[in-house]
Design a protein around this motif. Structure first.
Motif, short mmCIF file in Angstrom:
data_model
loop_
_atom_site.label_atom_id
_atom_site.label_comp_id
_atom_site.label_asym_id
_atom_site.label_seq_id
_atom_site.Cartn_x
_atom_site.Cartn_y
_atom_site.Cartn_z
N ILE A 63 -12.13 -5.83 29.33
CA ILE A 63 -11.82 -5.89 27.90
C ILE A 63 -12.19 -7.27 27.37
CG2 ILE A 63 -9.91 -5.74 26.22
CD1 ILE A 63 -8.44 -4.00 28.28
N PRO A 64 -12.81 -7.38 26.20
CA PRO A 64 -13.09 -6.29 25.25
C PRO A 64 -14.47 -5.67 25.35
CG PRO A 64 -13.45 -8.38 24.16
CD PRO A 64 -13.02 -8.71 25.56
N TRP A 65 -15.49 -6.44 25.79
CA TRP A 65 -16.86 -5.98 25.60
C TRP A 65 -17.27 -4.89 26.58
CZ3 TRP A 65 -16.62 -7.56 21.19
CH2 TRP A 65 -16.50 -8.90 20.79
N PHE A 66 -16.58 -4.79 27.71
CA PHE A 66 -17.06 -3.91 28.77
C PHE A 66 -16.04 -2.84 29.14
CE2 PHE A 66 -19.04 -8.15 29.41
CZ PHE A 66 -20.29 -7.80 28.93
N SER A 67 -15.28 -2.37 28.15
CA SER A 67 -14.33 -1.28 28.40
C SER A 67 -15.09 0.04 28.34
CB SER A 67 -13.19 -1.31 27.38
OG SER A 67 -12.19 -0.38 27.73
N ALA A 68 -15.85 0.28 29.40
CA ALA A 68 -16.74 1.44 29.48
C ALA A 68 -17.11 1.64 30.95
CB ALA A 68 -18.00 1.21 28.63
N PRO A 69 -17.65 2.80 31.31
CA PRO A 69 -18.10 3.01 32.69
C PRO A 69 -19.35 2.17 32.99
CG PRO A 69 -17.76 5.11 31.55
CD PRO A 69 -17.74 4.04 30.51
N PHE A 70 -19.30 1.41 34.07
CA PHE A 70 -20.45 0.67 34.59
C PHE A 70 -20.66 1.11 36.04
CE2 PHE A 70 -19.84 -1.84 30.93
CZ PHE A 70 -20.94 -2.68 30.75
N GLY A 71 -21.94 1.31 36.42
CA GLY A 71 -22.23 1.76 37.77
C GLY A 71 -21.85 0.75 38.82
N ARG A 72 -22.49 -0.42 38.80
CA ARG A 72 -22.25 -1.44 39.82
C ARG A 72 -20.77 -1.83 39.88
NH1 ARG A 72 -24.68 -5.30 37.43
NH2 ARG A 72 -26.76 -4.83 38.26
N ASP A 73 -20.16 -2.10 38.74
CA ASP A 73 -18.77 -2.55 38.70
C ASP A 73 -17.82 -1.50 39.26
OD1 ASP A 73 -20.47 -3.57 36.39
OD2 ASP A 73 -18.85 -5.04 36.37
N GLY A 74 -18.03 -0.24 38.86
CA GLY A 74 -17.17 0.82 39.35
C GLY A 74 -17.32 1.04 40.85
N LEU A 75 -18.55 0.96 41.34
CA LEU A 75 -18.81 1.19 42.76
C LEU A 75 -18.18 0.10 43.63
CD1 LEU A 75 -22.51 2.29 42.30
CD2 LEU A 75 -20.73 3.72 43.35
N ILE A 76 -18.34 -1.16 43.23
CA ILE A 76 -17.78 -2.26 44.03
C ILE A 76 -16.25 -2.24 43.96
CG2 ILE A 76 -17.60 -4.77 44.18
CD1 ILE A 76 -20.53 -4.94 43.37
N THR A 77 -15.69 -1.96 42.78
CA THR A 77 -14.23 -1.87 42.65
C THR A 77 -13.68 -0.77 43.55
OG1 THR A 77 -14.34 -2.67 40.36
CG2 THR A 77 -12.35 -1.49 41.03
N ALA A 78 -14.31 0.40 43.51
CA ALA A 78 -13.84 1.51 44.33
C ALA A 78 -13.97 1.19 45.82
CB ALA A 78 -14.63 2.78 43.99
N TYR A 79 -15.04 0.50 46.20
CA TYR A 79 -15.23 0.10 47.60
C TYR A 79 -14.09 -0.80 48.06
CZ TYR A 79 -17.58 -2.00 51.66
OH TYR A 79 -17.89 -2.44 52.92
N GLN A 80 -13.76 -1.78 47.25
CA GLN A 80 -12.72 -2.74 47.64
C GLN A 80 -11.33 -2.11 47.69
OE1 GLN A 80 -13.55 -5.73 44.63
NE2 GLN A 80 -14.58 -7.02 46.13
N LEU A 81 -11.13 -1.02 46.95
CA LEU A 81 -9.81 -0.39 46.87
C LEU A 81 -9.69 0.86 47.74
CD1 LEU A 81 -9.20 -0.78 43.03
CD2 LEU A 81 -7.97 -1.94 44.87
N LEU A 82 -10.68 1.13 48.58
CA LEU A 82 -10.65 2.35 49.38
C LEU A 82 -9.37 2.51 50.21
CD1 LEU A 82 -14.21 3.13 50.82
CD2 LEU A 82 -12.56 4.76 49.90
N PRO A 83 -8.84 1.46 50.85
CA PRO A 83 -7.63 1.67 51.65
C PRO A 83 -6.41 2.06 50.81
CG PRO A 83 -8.72 -0.39 52.24
CD PRO A 83 -9.36 0.09 50.98
N PHE A 84 -6.43 1.72 49.53
CA PHE A 84 -5.26 1.94 48.67
C PHE A 84 -5.44 3.15 47.75
CE2 PHE A 84 -6.09 -2.65 49.27
CZ PHE A 84 -5.03 -2.94 50.11
N TYR A 85 -6.64 3.32 47.18
CA TYR A 85 -6.88 4.35 46.18
C TYR A 85 -8.17 5.11 46.49
CZ TYR A 85 -3.42 1.96 43.20
OH TYR A 85 -2.28 1.40 42.69
#
Length: 493
Positions: free
Chosen positions: A289-311
């Motif tokens: 927020i504010p400029w990037f409150s939207a789906p991003f490929g790279r950002d979403g993929l790395i975030t999901a990778y780092q949170l795999l043990p939890f989510y």
């Protein structure tokens, strides 16, 4: 334009987010990026309140729930009474302003407490307006044409703003005063509510406002009717609803309270940024927020990778989104290519009109290999081979992109060079126009090969090879392992 020099607060719930000042407002004098946004459009740009004609003094603020609620505590300056003969001494009043974003609505709950021994009559003036700016206009992009902004319409306690976009969509903001009848004044494109409130000595009173976007207000917020609840009940409902977040409850136990507090804050941040994509029935972490409150490929993929043990559910949503939207054609305007994973998606008027290429935009050299890496890790953590088989046709197209479109000169390395006239000059994680240069400071000329991207491609092939073997496709696995080994030799050389 980015506003600096003032303290700001960000709130978000699903697709609705807000950027406000320390009093929970978007004053007309500042404007800049302040306001309430939905689907890449600022639906409410001016949001301001006075008490007896005076602005309030900020005392504190506290985020609650999953980052969708903030309690702004304020007090009064020395202000005139409405009779004009006396004054209300400073610090006589405590105003708690609770702002909650929930299911693409805004609920404002004012609690006015009078610590004086005598009653005080207060006039609460709330002013608001909007011009339905596309978020890229807020960021400074000048447009040659805009749609038609309609004059606000008042009907009792309800004011409606509307904008007929050039994309054929009519966007609306509904502002409703809850409870007793308010005085409503319209001034051109803006509106104002005035409320006379008697706050007894040592007592309190409430003022409530509900704002909704593209649909009329729903008075049931957080499973409570907004007309009946007190502030304490409101906050209790906010905290109870937080347990039912999209990603599910995460339980961590530690004997270190500092660690637990850090993890709790991190969890709230992640859940605040996560949105539910109704069309695909999945969750996706938005970029910021504010400029990037939207789906991003790279950002979403790395975030999901780092949170795999939890989510792990988050990784499933991100992979589902990336593979469903994988490139199918060559489109120079969006830098799309067959088998390529997207970079950024926008849903505002400018995107709908192709004034910007983010529909979605595919200018990312690393989203595709990162998606394949995340796929391998997701299956390793979850054994979800059913999902892997569902995604497998898209996975094979992504591997083909690595070999063909991503390596346009056939030298074995991934490179990028934009074709979109309004796309990104640089398409790695450092994607500003001047981020890639030699040690002499001269900007690199495309096509550009980034070293870390070659490592992503190497690991991506090995990740998919392991899956292919377990799924009975030994020939495909052997091809991938040979390509990975060849890349490793070339890279070292």
């Amino acid at each position: 334009m980015l506003l600096t020099g003032i303290s700001k607060v960000s709130l978000k719930d699903d697709h609705l987010f807000a950027v406000l000042d320390e009093n929970g407002e978007s004053p007309r004098v500042f404007r800049a990026e302040l306001g309430f946004y939905l689907s890449d459009t600022r639906y409410l740009s001016h949001w301001e309140m006075t008490v007896n004609g005076e602005r309030l003094v900020s005392l504190s603020r506290e985020l609650r729930g999953q980052g969708n609620t903030c309690v702004f505590s304020m007090t009064n300056r020395d202000i005139p009474s409405l009779d004009g003969r006396t004054r209300i001494q400073r610090d006589s009043l405590l105003i708690r302003r609770v702002l909650t974003l929930h299911r693409d609505q805004l609920f404002e709950h004012l609690e006015l407490t009078n610590y004086d021994v005598i009653d005080h009559e207060l006039e609460i003036e709330q002013s608001f307006d909007t011009s339905f700016d596309d978020i890229f206009e807020v960021r400074g992009v000048n447009r040659l044409q805009r749609g038609k902004l309609l004059a606000p319409v008042a009907d009792g306690n309800l004011v409606t703003f509307a904008y007929e976009g050039l994309d054929g969509k009519t966007r609306r903001t509904f502002v409703e005063g809850i409870g007793p009848r308010r005085t409503v004044d319209l001034f051109g494109d803006s509106a104002e509510f005035s409320s006379r409130v008697l706050v007894p000595g040592k007592g309190r009173s409430d003022v409530k406002t509900l704002v909704s976007f593209d649909r009329e207000p729903n008075h049931d917020v957080l499973n409570e009717h907004v007309g009946a609840i007190t502030v304490s009940e409101h906050l209790k409902a906010v905290d109870a609803h937080g347990v039912d977040a999209y990603l599910g409850e995460l339980k961590l136990a530690s004997d270190n309270p500092f660690f637990e507090r850090c993890m709790r804050n991190a969890r709230v941040d992640i859940e605040m940024l996560t949105s539910f994509e109704a069309e695909q029935r999945l969750v996706y972490p938005y970029a910021g927020i504010p400029w990037f409150s939207a789906p991003f490929g790279r950002d979403g993929l790395i975030t999901a990778y780092q949170l795999l043990p939890f989510y792990p559910k988050l990784a499933a949503g991100v992979l589902d989104y990336c593979f469903r939207s994988i490139g199918t054609k060559v489109d120079a305007f969006t830098d799309e290519e067959p088998g390529k994973v997207f970079h950024e998606l926008r849903r505002g008027e400018m995107a709908n009109l192709r004034e910007i290429p983010y529909i979605p935009y595919y200018g990312s050299i690393d989203s595709t290999p990162l998606a394949l890496i995340l796929l391998g890790e997701y299956v390793a953590w979850t054994d979800d081979y059913a999902k892997a088989r569902e995604w497998w046709p898209a996975v094979k197209r992504a591997v083909e992109w690595l070999d063909k479109w991503g390596d346009s000169d056939g030298d074995g390395f991934l490179e990028y060079a934009k074709r979109s006239p309004t796309g990104l000059d640089n398409q790695g994680w450092k994607d500003s126009h001047n981020s890639i240069m030699g040690d002499d400071g001269v900007l690199a000329e495309p096509p550009i090969q980034l070293c870390e991207v070659q490592a992503y491609a190497y690991r991506a092939r090995l990740s998919v090879a392991r899956l292919a073997r377990r799924m009975g496709d030994a020939a495909f696995a052997g091809e991938l392992e040979a390509r990975a080994a060849e890349l490793k030799r070339s890279f070292r050389k």
